[in-house]
Write an enzyme that holds these catalytic residues in place. Structure first.
Site, PDB file in Angstrom:
ATOM      1  N   LYS A  13       1.245  -1.145  -0.466  1.00 52.77           N
ATOM      2  CA  LYS A  13      -0.037   0.108  -0.272  1.00 52.77           C
ATOM      3  C   LYS A  13       0.799   1.047   0.587  1.00 52.77           C
ATOM      4  O   LYS A  13       0.411   2.318  -0.902  1.00 52.77           O
ATOM      5  CB  LYS A  13      -0.969   0.071   1.212  1.00 52.77           C
ATOM      6  CG  LYS A  13      -1.911  -0.962   1.471  1.00 52.77           C
ATOM      7  CD  LYS A  13      -3.108  -0.709   2.104  1.00 52.77           C
ATOM      8  CE  LYS A  13      -2.883  -0.644   3.589  1.00 52.77           C
ATOM      9  NZ  LYS A  13      -2.001  -1.887   3.772  1.00 52.77           N
ATOM     10  N   ARG A  84     -10.582   0.987   8.408  1.00 53.37           N
ATOM     11  CA  ARG A  84      -9.982  -0.033   8.547  1.00 53.37           C
ATOM     12  C   ARG A  84     -10.745  -1.167   8.947  1.00 53.37           C
ATOM     13  O   ARG A  84     -10.439  -2.719  10.044  1.00 53.37           O
ATOM     14  CB  ARG A  84      -8.822  -0.269   9.820  1.00 53.37           C
ATOM     15  CG  ARG A  84      -7.199  -0.702   9.587  1.00 53.37           C
ATOM     16  CD  ARG A  84      -6.433  -0.202   9.736  1.00 53.37           C
ATOM     17  NE  ARG A  84      -5.009  -0.633   9.702  1.00 53.37           N
ATOM     18  CZ  ARG A  84      -4.119  -0.192   9.402  1.00 53.37           C
ATOM     19  NH1 ARG A  84      -4.757   0.979   9.243  1.00 53.37           N
ATOM     20  NH2 ARG A  84      -3.270  -0.812   9.128  1.00 53.37           N
ATOM     21  N   ARG A 123      11.489  -6.137   5.292  1.00 50.00           N
ATOM     22  CA  ARG A 123      11.324  -4.375   5.685  1.00 50.00           C
ATOM     23  C   ARG A 123      12.974  -4.025   5.942  1.00 50.00           C
ATOM     24  O   ARG A 123      12.447  -4.262   7.689  1.00 50.00           O
ATOM     25  CB  ARG A 123       9.835  -4.489   5.061  1.00 50.00           C
ATOM     26  CG  ARG A 123      10.379  -2.887   5.338  1.00 50.00           C
ATOM     27  CD  ARG A 123       8.727  -2.181   4.827  1.00 50.00           C
ATOM     28  NE  ARG A 123       7.639  -2.328   6.076  1.00 50.00           N
ATOM     29  CZ  ARG A 123       6.585  -2.288   5.811  1.00 50.00           C
ATOM     30  NH1 ARG A 123       6.141  -2.233   4.912  1.00 50.00           N
ATOM     31  NH2 ARG A 123       5.637  -2.147   6.661  1.00 50.00           N
ATOM     32  N   ARG A 155      11.262  -1.338  11.777  1.00 50.87           N
ATOM     33  CA  ARG A 155      10.100  -1.499  12.583  1.00 50.87           C
ATOM     34  C   ARG A 155      10.102  -2.143  13.845  1.00 50.87           C
ATOM     35  O   ARG A 155      10.233  -3.041  13.220  1.00 50.87           O
ATOM     36  CB  ARG A 155       9.354  -0.630  11.925  1.00 50.87           C
ATOM     37  CG  ARG A 155       9.298   0.676  10.964  1.00 50.87           C
ATOM     38  CD  ARG A 155       7.981   1.124  10.315  1.00 50.87           C
ATOM     39  NE  ARG A 155       6.749   0.371  10.444  1.00 50.87           N
ATOM     40  CZ  ARG A 155       5.824   0.727   9.583  1.00 50.87           C
ATOM     41  NH1 ARG A 155       5.817   1.574   8.284  1.00 50.87           N
ATOM     42  NH2 ARG A 155       4.587   0.058   9.643  1.00 50.87           N
ATOM     43  N   ARG A 166      -0.809  -8.592  12.955  1.00 47.20           N
ATOM     44  CA  ARG A 166      -1.129  -7.730  12.540  1.00 47.20           C
ATOM     45  C   ARG A 166      -1.858  -8.566  11.712  1.00 47.20           C
ATOM     46  O   ARG A 166      -3.058  -7.794  11.025  1.00 47.20           O
ATOM     47  CB  ARG A 166      -0.065  -6.565  12.256  1.00 47.20           C
ATOM     48  CG  ARG A 166       0.998  -5.873  13.028  1.00 47.20           C
ATOM     49  CD  ARG A 166       2.012  -5.074  12.468  1.00 47.20           C
ATOM     50  NE  ARG A 166       1.852  -4.116  11.112  1.00 47.20           N
ATOM     51  CZ  ARG A 166       2.765  -3.560   9.917  1.00 47.20           C
ATOM     52  NH1 ARG A 166       3.740  -3.978  10.640  1.00 47.20           N
ATOM     53  NH2 ARG A 166       2.325  -3.409   9.593  1.00 47.20           N
TER      54      ARG A 166
HETATM   55  P1  AMP Z   1      -0.294   0.692   9.386  1.00 49.83           P
HETATM   56  O1  AMP Z   1       0.891   1.984   8.420  1.00 49.83           O
HETATM   57  O2  AMP Z   1      -1.124   1.499   8.403  1.00 49.83           O
HETATM   58  O3  AMP Z   1      -0.086  -0.523   9.062  1.00 49.83           O
HETATM   59  O4  AMP Z   1      -0.655   1.330   9.965  1.00 49.83           O
HETATM   60  C1  AMP Z   1       0.273   1.414  11.133  1.00 49.83           C
HETATM   61  C2  AMP Z   1      -0.349   1.114  12.626  1.00 49.83           C
HETATM   62  O5  AMP Z   1      -1.160   2.451  12.576  1.00 49.83           O
HETATM   63  C3  AMP Z   1      -1.543   0.309  12.333  1.00 49.83           C
HETATM   64  O6  AMP Z   1      -1.064  -0.949  13.115  1.00 49.83           O
HETATM   65  C4  AMP Z   1      -2.419   0.798  13.806  1.00 49.83           C
HETATM   66  O7  AMP Z   1      -1.634  -0.008  15.378  1.00 49.83           O
HETATM   67  C5  AMP Z   1      -2.073   2.358  13.536  1.00 49.83           C
HETATM   68  N1  AMP Z   1      -3.287   2.747  13.268  1.00 49.83           N
HETATM   69  C6  AMP Z   1      -3.685   2.648  11.209  1.00 49.83           C
HETATM   70  N2  AMP Z   1      -4.616   3.077  10.711  1.00 49.83           N
HETATM   71  C7  AMP Z   1      -5.488   2.923  11.589  1.00 49.83           C
HETATM   72  C8  AMP Z   1      -6.494   2.761  11.686  1.00 49.83           C
HETATM   73  N3  AMP Z   1      -7.656   3.052  11.084  1.00 49.83           N
HETATM   74  N4  AMP Z   1      -7.615   2.153  12.689  1.00 49.83           N
HETATM   75  C9  AMP Z   1      -6.530   1.927  14.027  1.00 49.83           C
HETATM   76  N5  AMP Z   1      -5.515   1.560  13.562  1.00 49.83           N
HETATM   77  C10 AMP Z   1      -4.642   2.001  13.356  1.00 49.83           C
END
Ligand code: AMP
Length: 207
Positions: A13, A84, A123, A155, A166
């Site tokens: 993404k 999400r 990564r 990370r 996740r």
């Molecule tokens: P991402 O980089 O989009 O995978 O987001 C990293 C982390 O941010 C996720 O594992 C969640 O802990 C938090 N996060 C991001 N977007 C959301 C969302 N829409 N709802 C809840 N938690 C989020």
């Protein structure tokens, strides 16, 4: 145009987002990036991110609402990582309605569980924003950024045990959104196992 980009962690993404916003001249709204910034001063957010759990809907929705009220989104936006949960999607619908906006398409990039684990746990990132993969996009010198020569890091939420958590969270809480958007006719399925450029071609062709 206003788009949503969905897919499990590791679907690509982040990479596709950069290409889409550049191609269409729209704003990139990544809730993950916003929370990575917020975790520097917020211990609760920091713990949630490190464990791979979702931030509570109320916090995410308020943050998204504030961002969507800004003027720059009028030229179009790409939502990356939001919504999400079905509840977040319903709240987004209300927000858009009140601002007289709508979503034009929801791109769903799919990859299987094991591919996602392989992609994310390999990564490595640099503080300058560059991203590598130990097998697929290795840096010229192991552990160092090609651009600025800084140390590459993994990370915390990319570590294999957290990645599996996740993906589990994704299956339970985010996958139901696919049916939600299928029922609106906005969902576009994209095969995430194809190459980066083929995935982008498929997105362009469907937009
Ligand atoms: P991402 O980089 O989009 O995978 O987001 C990293 C982390 O941010 C996720 O594992 C969640 O802990 C938090 N996060 C991001 N977007 C959301 C969302 N829409 N709802 C809840 N938690 C989020």
């Amino acid at each position: 145009m206003n788009y949503i980009l969905m897919g499990p962690p590791g679907a690509g993404k982040g990479t596709q987002s950069k290409k889409i916003v550049e191609k269409f001249g729209i704003v990139h709204l990544s809730t993950g990036d916003m929370f990575r910034e917020a975790k520097k001063s917020d211990e609760v957010i920091s713990k949630l991110l490190a464990s791979g759990q979702l931030v509570p809907d109320e916090i995410v929705v308020n943050m998204a609402k504030k961002r969507l009220e800004k003027d720059d989104v009028k030229k179009g936006f790409l939502l990356d990582g939001f919504p999400r949960t079905v509840n977040q999607a319903q709240e987004l619908d209300k927000m858009l309605k009140s601002e007289n906006m709508k979503i034009d398409a929801v791109f769903f990039i799919d990859v299987c569980f094991e591919e996602a684990v392989k992609r994310i746990s390999g990564r490595r990132v640099c503080s300058c924003g560059a991203s590598y993969h130990v097998d697929f996009i290795p840096p010229k010198v192991e552990g160092k950024c090609d651009g600025c020569n800084c140390e590459l890091i993994q990370r915390n939420d990319d570590k294999e045990n957290v990645v599996r958590d996740r993906l589990d969270v994704y299956e339970k809480q985010t996958r139901p959104l696919i049916d939600y958007y299928k029922s609106t006719g906005l969902l576009v399925n994209i095969d995430g196992l194809k190459s980066e450029s083929e995935v982008f071609e498929d997105i362009k062709n469907a937009s």
